[in-house]
Scaffold this active site. Structure first.
Site, mmCIF file in Angstrom:
data_model
loop_
_atom_site.group_PDB
_atom_site.id
_atom_site.type_symbol
_atom_site.label_atom_id
_atom_site.label_comp_id
_atom_site.label_asym_id
_atom_site.label_seq_id
_atom_site.Cartn_x
_atom_site.Cartn_y
_atom_site.Cartn_z
ATOM 1 N N HIS A 92 -0.307 -0.178 -13.664
ATOM 2 C CA HIS A 92 0.421 -1.413 -13.963
ATOM 3 C C HIS A 92 1.906 -1.072 -14.042
ATOM 4 O O HIS A 92 2.286 -0.089 -14.696
ATOM 5 C CB HIS A 92 -0.070 -2.004 -15.289
ATOM 6 C CG HIS A 92 0.536 -3.338 -15.554
ATOM 7 N ND1 HIS A 92 0.104 -4.480 -14.914
ATOM 8 C CD2 HIS A 92 1.574 -3.708 -16.338
ATOM 9 C CE1 HIS A 92 0.847 -5.501 -15.313
ATOM 10 N NE2 HIS A 92 1.740 -5.064 -16.173
ATOM 11 N N ASP A 113 -5.552 -5.697 -17.620
ATOM 12 C CA ASP A 113 -4.575 -4.768 -18.217
ATOM 13 C C ASP A 113 -4.893 -4.356 -19.655
ATOM 14 O O ASP A 113 -3.981 -4.051 -20.425
ATOM 15 C CB ASP A 113 -3.161 -5.390 -18.177
ATOM 16 C CG ASP A 113 -2.765 -5.799 -16.766
ATOM 17 O OD1 ASP A 113 -3.136 -5.073 -15.826
ATOM 18 O OD2 ASP A 113 -2.094 -6.826 -16.608
ATOM 19 N N ASN A 150 -6.507 1.795 -12.891
ATOM 20 C CA ASN A 150 -5.485 0.889 -12.363
ATOM 21 C C ASN A 150 -4.105 1.399 -12.753
ATOM 22 O O ASN A 150 -3.960 2.098 -13.757
ATOM 23 C CB ASN A 150 -5.695 -0.511 -12.962
ATOM 24 C CG ASN A 150 -4.667 -1.517 -12.465
ATOM 25 O OD1 ASN A 150 -4.375 -1.585 -11.262
ATOM 26 N ND2 ASN A 150 -4.099 -2.302 -13.374
ATOM 27 N N GLY A 205 0.788 -1.228 0.000
ATOM 28 C CA GLY A 205 0.000 0.000 0.000
ATOM 29 C C GLY A 205 0.823 1.281 0.000
ATOM 30 O O GLY A 205 0.333 2.338 0.405
ATOM 31 N N SER A 206 2.068 1.204 -0.501
ATOM 32 C CA SER A 206 2.852 2.442 -0.523
ATOM 33 C C SER A 206 2.246 3.453 -1.498
ATOM 34 O O SER A 206 2.279 4.662 -1.246
ATOM 35 C CB SER A 206 4.323 2.165 -0.840
ATOM 36 O OG SER A 206 4.487 1.728 -2.162
ATOM 37 N N GLU A 246 5.672 5.748 -10.153
ATOM 38 C CA GLU A 246 4.290 5.628 -9.653
ATOM 39 C C GLU A 246 3.979 6.751 -8.672
ATOM 40 O O GLU A 246 2.922 7.396 -8.763
ATOM 41 C CB GLU A 246 4.089 4.263 -8.988
ATOM 42 C CG GLU A 246 4.225 3.124 -9.977
ATOM 43 C CD GLU A 246 3.928 1.751 -9.398
ATOM 44 O OE1 GLU A 246 3.472 0.893 -10.154
ATOM 45 O OE2 GLU A 246 4.163 1.536 -8.194
#
Ligand code: GAR
Length: 193
Positions: A104, A145, A102, A12-13, A174
């Protein structure tokens, strides 16, 4: 204030980074963090952030009266998957059209699909001797995806990069981009309001 709900399965970073980003402003906030893993570290992070954390099991997830109803009650403007590893069922996607995104950890369409998550992705990238990798942020559809791509960023790889250093490079991308892209998607959906 726009409402974001995060689904995560592990550390969960990203969830924490997204919550921190929006906590610093007043445009949106993370109103809940949901996980399918009772022992996921993301629940500890939710606790620390004072954001309600919820656990659900597979039968709740696959029942329209389960996780979907909980989500309806939470009234999300956007559902954000951040390291969430179950495939999202069709009824779930239909319940929240264009509202599930999302991230990826690779440059889709490469290294996507079933079984391609976390370090499995980085291992495949390393084994193929890629000179770059990156992140893809996309809308979620009923195939792993394959939803419409919203954003991609790249990072260069060196021959001596290992799985750990590749993961680190990808995580940095990210952290930098996911919150901003979430904000951008919300603004697009709400006519910049
Ligand atoms: C992230 O790198 C995310 O891109 C990846 O899992 C990691 C979760 O890290 N997601 C997938 O592989 C989905 N197919 P975090 O729990 O520390 O945010």
């Amino acid at each position: 204030m726009k409402r974001i709900v995060i689904l995560a399965s592990g550390s969960g970073s990203n969830a924490e980074n997204i919550a921190d980003y929006f906590q610093a402003g007043d445009y949106a906030k993370v109103v809940a963090i949901l996980t399918n893993k009772k022992t996921a570290k993301v629940l500890e992070r939710a606790d620390k952030l004072k954001i309600p954390g919820f656990y659900f099991n597979k039968s709740a997830f696959l029942d329209i009266k389960g996780t979907v109803e909980l989500l309806w009650a939470l009234q999300p403007d956007l559902i954000v998957l951040a390291g969430f590893l179950w495939k999202i069922p069709e009824f779930f996607i239909r319940s929240f059209p264009k509202k599930i995104i999302n991230i990826h950890p690779a440059l889709l369409p490469k290294y996507g699909g079933k079984g391609m998550y976390g370090d499995h992705v980085h291992k495949a990238v390393k084994e193929n001797g890629e000179s770059e990798t990156g992140i893809t942020i996309h809308f979620v559809n009923e195939n792993y995806d394959e939803g419409a791509i919203i954003h991609q960023s790249k990072t260069a790889l060196e021959p001596n990069d290992d799985i750990e250093s590749i993961a680190q490079k990808v995580h940095l991308l990210e952290y930098e981009h996911y919150p901003k892209v979430i904000e951008h998607v919300l603004k697009e959906q709400h006519g910049n309001q």
